[in-house]
Scaffold this active site. Structure first.
Site, PDB file in Angstrom:
ATOM      1  N   ASP A 168     -14.062   5.315   1.675  1.00  8.20           N
ATOM      2  CA  ASP A 168     -14.700   4.752   2.865  1.00  8.20           C
ATOM      3  C   ASP A 168     -15.661   5.719   3.538  1.00  8.20           C
ATOM      4  O   ASP A 168     -16.541   5.293   4.288  1.00  8.20           O
ATOM      5  CB  ASP A 168     -13.636   4.305   3.873  1.00  8.20           C
ATOM      6  N   TYR A 203      -0.171 -13.068  -0.083  1.00  4.09           N
ATOM      7  CA  TYR A 203       0.368 -12.809  -1.420  1.00  4.09           C
ATOM      8  C   TYR A 203       1.671 -12.022  -1.305  1.00  4.09           C
ATOM      9  O   TYR A 203       1.941 -11.368  -0.302  1.00  4.09           O
ATOM     10  CB  TYR A 203      -0.639 -12.055  -2.300  1.00  4.09           C
ATOM     11  N   ARG A 255       0.828  -1.211   0.000  1.00  5.92           N
ATOM     12  CA  ARG A 255       0.000   0.000   0.000  1.00  5.92           C
ATOM     13  C   ARG A 255       0.861   1.259   0.000  1.00  5.92           C
ATOM     14  O   ARG A 255       0.513   2.262  -0.631  1.00  5.92           O
ATOM     15  CB  ARG A 255      -0.939  -0.012   1.210  1.00  5.92           C
TER      16      ARG A 255
END
Length: 398
Positions: free
Chosen positions: A300, A223, A115
């Site tokens: 969000d 991952y 991120r």
């Protein structure tokens, strides 16, 4: 600069509150369309965020359009498949092929990335854009809207006068309460997440796959990120202590207790997670109204969702690129924000609702486990028809 000499608010065209993925995408997209933007981030600096993010082709298509994808790909990983595994038995349930057939269908890849790498590339693009101004240490605490604009006040006393305010300030948005009522919905699920060096990854891990382990009230995702140097892991479970009203629900001790019930690779992976931070999970019901005449929600703040479809960040990116489209076709700010809402609210609401339903399927218990596994096991890894609405929506391509 936060105030002019006479103490009046700084005049800006578009003000964005929040410097996460959605806020940065919106700032870049609006600026590329010729609209000056000032972005306020409450943190004093953009710091490393220690976990990964999945980007479906709906998001990589948008990032490509902004010129960011090519910079990001060397730091990303393109998994060959999404592999669903039973965390109790350790057996394979099904998979989705993410290789050439997937890319050919949607025109862009499915990638996973740290991120912080995504945020850094978006931030760098914004810094290079003359029409974007970024200020850190600016936390929005109040705003007042009138017919001609919005006046915003920050915690440090800085104030701004904007034609439009875009609230990208997260799940607990200060702005949302003036548009939609209600508290976030929490059901006792908590996540622990982090990365480890690839050499320390669990013995059973599929190095070239994105793996999702599922079990009653549980899922774990694994991952590679950062070009394959790190292994990202997220462990989610529903706390029994939450139901009992324990204020310390979802503790590291409960994480260890919960994950002892699963197969060895999952137990080992859970033991390697950091215990410093826990992330209580919550979402909200979809809402039809995201905007007023001068204020709009994004990311969000508008549509928090459960992470099982890996679309939280992707939908925020979609929001960001939809804004300049809305402004381009509108006569004024109220018309633009109304067009943005009409374009985005039904789409993001569908993703929210689908994420909630899919979470129920992944977390099902009892006889439902066998039924789910049997049904999923019949899936052709290259049958993408159930994904077309998500990754190839006509509104997203437009």
């Amino acid at each position: 600069m936060s105030a002019v000499a006479d103490g009046s608010p700084v005049e800006v065209e578009t003000l964005i509150a929040g410097g996460g993925v959605g806020g940065l995408t919106a700032a870049l997209a609006l600026a590329r369309a010729g609209r000056p933007v000032r972005l306020l981030e409450r943190a004093l600096e953009f710091t490393e965020i220690g976990f990964g993010i999945q980007l479906g082709p709906n998001a990589t298509r948008a990032l490509d359009g902004l010129g960011v994808l090519d910079e990001l790909l060397p730091l990303a990983v393109q998994p060959r498949e999404l592999l669903y595994m039973d965390a109790l038995s350790g057996e394979r349930i099904t998979s989705i092929d993410l290789g050439d057939a997937f890319v050919a269908r949607y025109g862009h890849p499915y990638v996973v990335v740290h991120r912080s790498d995504l945020q850094r590339k978006l931030l760098g693009a914004c810094v290079r854009e003359p029409l974007v101004t970024i200020e850190t240490g600016r936390e929005l605490v109040a705003f007042e809207e009138d017919a001609d604009g919005v006046t915003v006040r920050c915690a440090d006393g800085a104030s701004y006068r904007a034609q439009a305010l875009i609230a990208a300030d997260g799940l607990n948005s200060r702005v949302r309460g003036t548009i939609a009522r209600g508290e976030p919905r929490a059901e006792g699920f908590v996540a622990y997440r982090g990365t480890i060096p690839i050499a320390d990854m669990t013995p059973r891990a599929e190095a070239d796959a994105m793996v999702m382990w599922v079990a009653p009230d549980t899922h774990m995702v694994q991952y590679k990120v950062r070009g394959g140097a790190l292994y990202n892991q997220v462990a989610v479970f529903r706390s029994r202590r939450f139901d009992a009203g324990d204020p310390d629900w979802g503790s590291p001790e409960e994480l260890d207790e919960h994950y002892q019930a699963f197969c060895e690779p999952v137990r080992v992976a859970a033991s390697q997670l950091g215990r410093k931070h826990r992330y209580p999970m919550a979402d909200r019901d979809p809402i039809a109204t995201w905007t007023t005449a001068r204020v709009a929600l994004l990311g969000d703040a508008a549509h928090p969702m459960l992470p099982v479809l890996a679309q939280g960040g992707c939908q925020a990116i979609e929001d960001g690129i939809a804004l300049p489209v809305a402004f381009a076709g509108a006569a004024d700010v109220p018309a633009a924000l109304s067009a943005y809402e009409r374009r985005r609210a039904p789409r993001a609401g569908r993703v929210q609702s689908s994420a909630r339903r899919f979470a129920e399927v992944c977390h099902i218990g009892g006889v439902g486990v066998e039924l789910r596994n049997a049904l999923f096991g019949q899936h052709d890894p290259q049958d993408y028809t159930v994904l077309d609405w998500l990754y190839d929506d006509a509104e997203v391509r437009a």
